[in-house]
Design an enzyme around this catalytic site. Structure first.
Site, PDB file in Angstrom:
ATOM      1  N   ARG A 167      20.719  10.156  12.599  1.00 15.38           N
ATOM      2  CA  ARG A 167      19.353   9.596  12.565  1.00 15.38           C
ATOM      3  C   ARG A 167      18.380  10.682  12.102  1.00 15.38           C
ATOM      4  NH1 ARG A 167      16.272   9.762  16.843  1.00 15.38           N
ATOM      5  NH2 ARG A 167      17.855   9.133  18.336  1.00 15.38           N
ATOM      6  N   ASP A 222       1.368   7.196  -4.281  1.00 16.58           N
ATOM      7  CA  ASP A 222       2.569   6.390  -4.464  1.00 16.58           C
ATOM      8  C   ASP A 222       2.902   6.435  -5.959  1.00 16.58           C
ATOM      9  OD1 ASP A 222       4.417   4.333  -4.959  1.00 16.58           O
ATOM     10  OD2 ASP A 222       3.638   3.064  -3.355  1.00 16.58           O
ATOM     11  N   LYS A 275      13.213   1.119  -6.412  1.00 15.94           N
ATOM     12  CA  LYS A 275      12.825   0.679  -7.755  1.00 15.94           C
ATOM     13  C   LYS A 275      13.454   1.595  -8.816  1.00 15.94           C
ATOM     14  CE  LYS A 275      10.411  -2.222  -5.343  1.00 15.94           C
ATOM     15  NZ  LYS A 275       9.014  -1.962  -5.015  1.00 15.94           N
ATOM     16  N   TYR A 287       0.218  -1.473  -3.365  1.00 18.53           N
ATOM     17  CA  TYR A 287       1.357  -2.370  -3.146  1.00 18.53           C
ATOM     18  C   TYR A 287       1.059  -3.303  -1.963  1.00 18.53           C
ATOM     19  CZ  TYR A 287       6.062  -3.856  -1.965  1.00 18.53           C
ATOM     20  OH  TYR A 287       7.163  -4.613  -1.668  1.00 18.53           O
TER      21      TYR A 287
HETATM   22  C1  LIG Z   1       8.384  -1.888  -3.805  1.00 20.68           C
HETATM   23  C2  LIG Z   1       7.261  -0.949  -3.602  1.00 20.68           C
HETATM   24  C3  LIG Z   1       7.000  -0.389  -2.344  1.00 20.68           C
HETATM   25  C4  LIG Z   1       7.812  -0.749  -1.113  1.00 20.68           C
HETATM   26  O1  LIG Z   1       9.145  -0.329  -1.229  1.00 20.68           O
HETATM   27  P1  LIG Z   1      10.371  -1.018  -0.448  1.00 20.68           P
HETATM   28  O2  LIG Z   1      11.503  -0.125  -0.823  1.00 20.68           O
HETATM   29  O3  LIG Z   1      10.495  -2.414  -0.931  1.00 20.68           O
HETATM   30  O4  LIG Z   1      10.028  -0.961   1.009  1.00 20.68           O
HETATM   31  C5  LIG Z   1       5.953   0.509  -2.239  1.00 20.68           C
HETATM   32  N1  LIG Z   1       5.186   0.819  -3.302  1.00 20.68           N
HETATM   33  C6  LIG Z   1       5.388   0.290  -4.518  1.00 20.68           C
HETATM   34  C7  LIG Z   1       4.498   0.675  -5.642  1.00 20.68           C
HETATM   35  C8  LIG Z   1       6.435  -0.607  -4.719  1.00 20.68           C
HETATM   36  O5  LIG Z   1       6.629  -1.144  -5.930  1.00 20.68           O
END
Ligand SMILES: *Cc1c(COP(=O)(O)O)cnc(C)c1O
Length: 394
Positions: free
Chosen positions: A58, A183, A208, A111
């Protein structure tokens, strides 16, 4: 990694220069929950953090550590830590760094999940949240100047691919002693490195582009050692740990990150130019087009414009999207992006599913908007596919 190594070389080798197990050239997936020590002194040293090693998965795990090291290297950061999903790393970061009475400034186009943390969860803990118009740099500067603990940014944004001047806003934040979190999911470290634009922390939904194959969830954050330590501690205790199997899949995906992004940048730009001149298309949103309001900023702060674009059909209704999408052959209609396959989706079923049509309109999101995440297919096939799908609309 040698300082001179470039991004493509780093994507392959960073974190993987030493063999972890009996010369296995590929990083082993260590499923073990705990790590044994017959030497009590060594156990104590590792447990106290005085010696490198692992105690319990963990907290840390060998496969997960290699993944963190690869992203850390690509973002040119001092340290990195990970979580089970992008949202896992975003929530761990916000709850680790903010306390009741603090203020955070961000933008309206973050997001969807992040936006829910801002509007639903942080206020419950008496954290003040101010969301500015995404491209109104002076408004963001004046809100930041009133004082805040964190400035949270995302660029490019979802789904209208807006661009924020990261260096300009980092300067405003540092003037009032605030830290800047970016982000970087849409850009990836191949196209943009926010720490080099003075951000303090950069995070990703590794689900992604980093993983790139839509088969593993993950999140990661990079930055200064002391800040990463705080996020790590929160995540370690609250438990949103990245699974070693997911870390392995993300690592394997990342070896081709540079190649994938190069192809996706190229295709997205060509598709955007093609659509800009198409009679069935009202408007194209892509920062690589000179007509895009963020074009100049993007040219300054990005090495490529990214694989995601969006466009609006002239026939501006969800009904038109309903007829258009099934006509496309080389794509998944799905709520995801950044994969080797092209993925399309309207905001009404993906990023802004919680909003009414009226709310989407107020946010500048047309009903006929289609988000197009370019895969690694041949560019000419993708263009021909879109062209045939648009035939009834021209
Ligand atoms: C998909 C996404 C997230 C969240 O990610 P998950 O892996 O689905 O929790 C955060 N920021 C952006 C820009 C995203 O495209």
């Amino acid at each position: 990694m040698a300082k001179s190594a470039r991004l493509g070389t780093r994507a392959v080798w960073a974190g993987e220069e030493e063999y972890l197990m009996q010369g296995a050239t590929q990083v082993p997936v260590v499923h073990s929950v705990s790590f044994g020590y017959r030497d009590m002194d060594e156990w104590l040293q590792v447990a106290l953090g005085k010696k490198n090693g692992h105690i319990y998965s963990r907290n840390t795990n060998p496969t997960v550590s290699v993944f963190e090291e690869k992203v850390r290297d690509l973002e040119s950061a001092e340290a990195a830590t990970s979580a089970s999903t992008g949202m896992g790393i975003i929530s761990s970061t916000l709850f680790a760094l903010l306390s009741p009475g603090d203020r955070i400034v961000s933008v309206k186009d973050t997001y969807g999940g992040t936006n829910v943390i801002f509007t639903e969860f942080l206020p419950r803990f008496k954290i003040e949240v101010t969301l500015c118009d995404t491209t109104d740099h002076s408004q963001i500067e004046s809100e930041v100047a009133k004082g805040c603990k964190v400035l949270y940014l995302e660029s490019p944004t979802n789904p209208t691919i807006k661009i924020i001047d990261l260096e300009r806003l980092a300067k405003a934040a540092h003037t009032v002693g605030a830290m800047v979190i970016v982000d970087n999911t849409f850009a990836t470290p191949i196209n943009q490195t926010p720490l080099e634009l003075d951000a303090d922390l950069v995070l990703h939904s590794a689900t992604k582009f980093l993983g790139g194959h839509a088969d593993a969830l993950g999140g990661v954050i990079c930055g200064r050692k002391d800040l990463i330590g705080q996020v790590y501690h929160y995540r370690e205790i609250n438990g949103a740990t990245l699974h070693p199997m997911a870390a392995y899949l993300l690592l394997r995906g990342m070896k081709t990150l540079h190649l994938r992004i190069r192809q996706q940048n190229k295709s997205a730009l060509r598709i955007a130019r093609f659509l800009e001149n198409h009679p069935a298309i009202e408007r194209v949103f892509y920062p690589g087009l000179k007509s895009h309001e963020g074009y100049e900023i993007a040219c300054r702060q990005m090495r490529g414009f990214g694989g995601v674009l969006s466009f609006m059909l002239k026939e501006n209704s969800f009904e038109a999207v309903r007829r258009f999408l099934p006509r496309l052959r080389y794509c998944h209609p799905a709520a995801n992006l950044g994969s080797v396959e092209t993925i399309v989706g309207p905001p009404a079923t993906t990023s802004h599913v919680e909003c009414t049509a009226k709310e989407r309109a107020a946010m500048g999101i047309p009903e006929s908007l289609v988000r197009y995440s370019t895969g690694i297919e041949d560019t000419s096939d993708l263009i021909a596919d879109i062209d045939q799908a648009l035939k009834p609309f021209a």
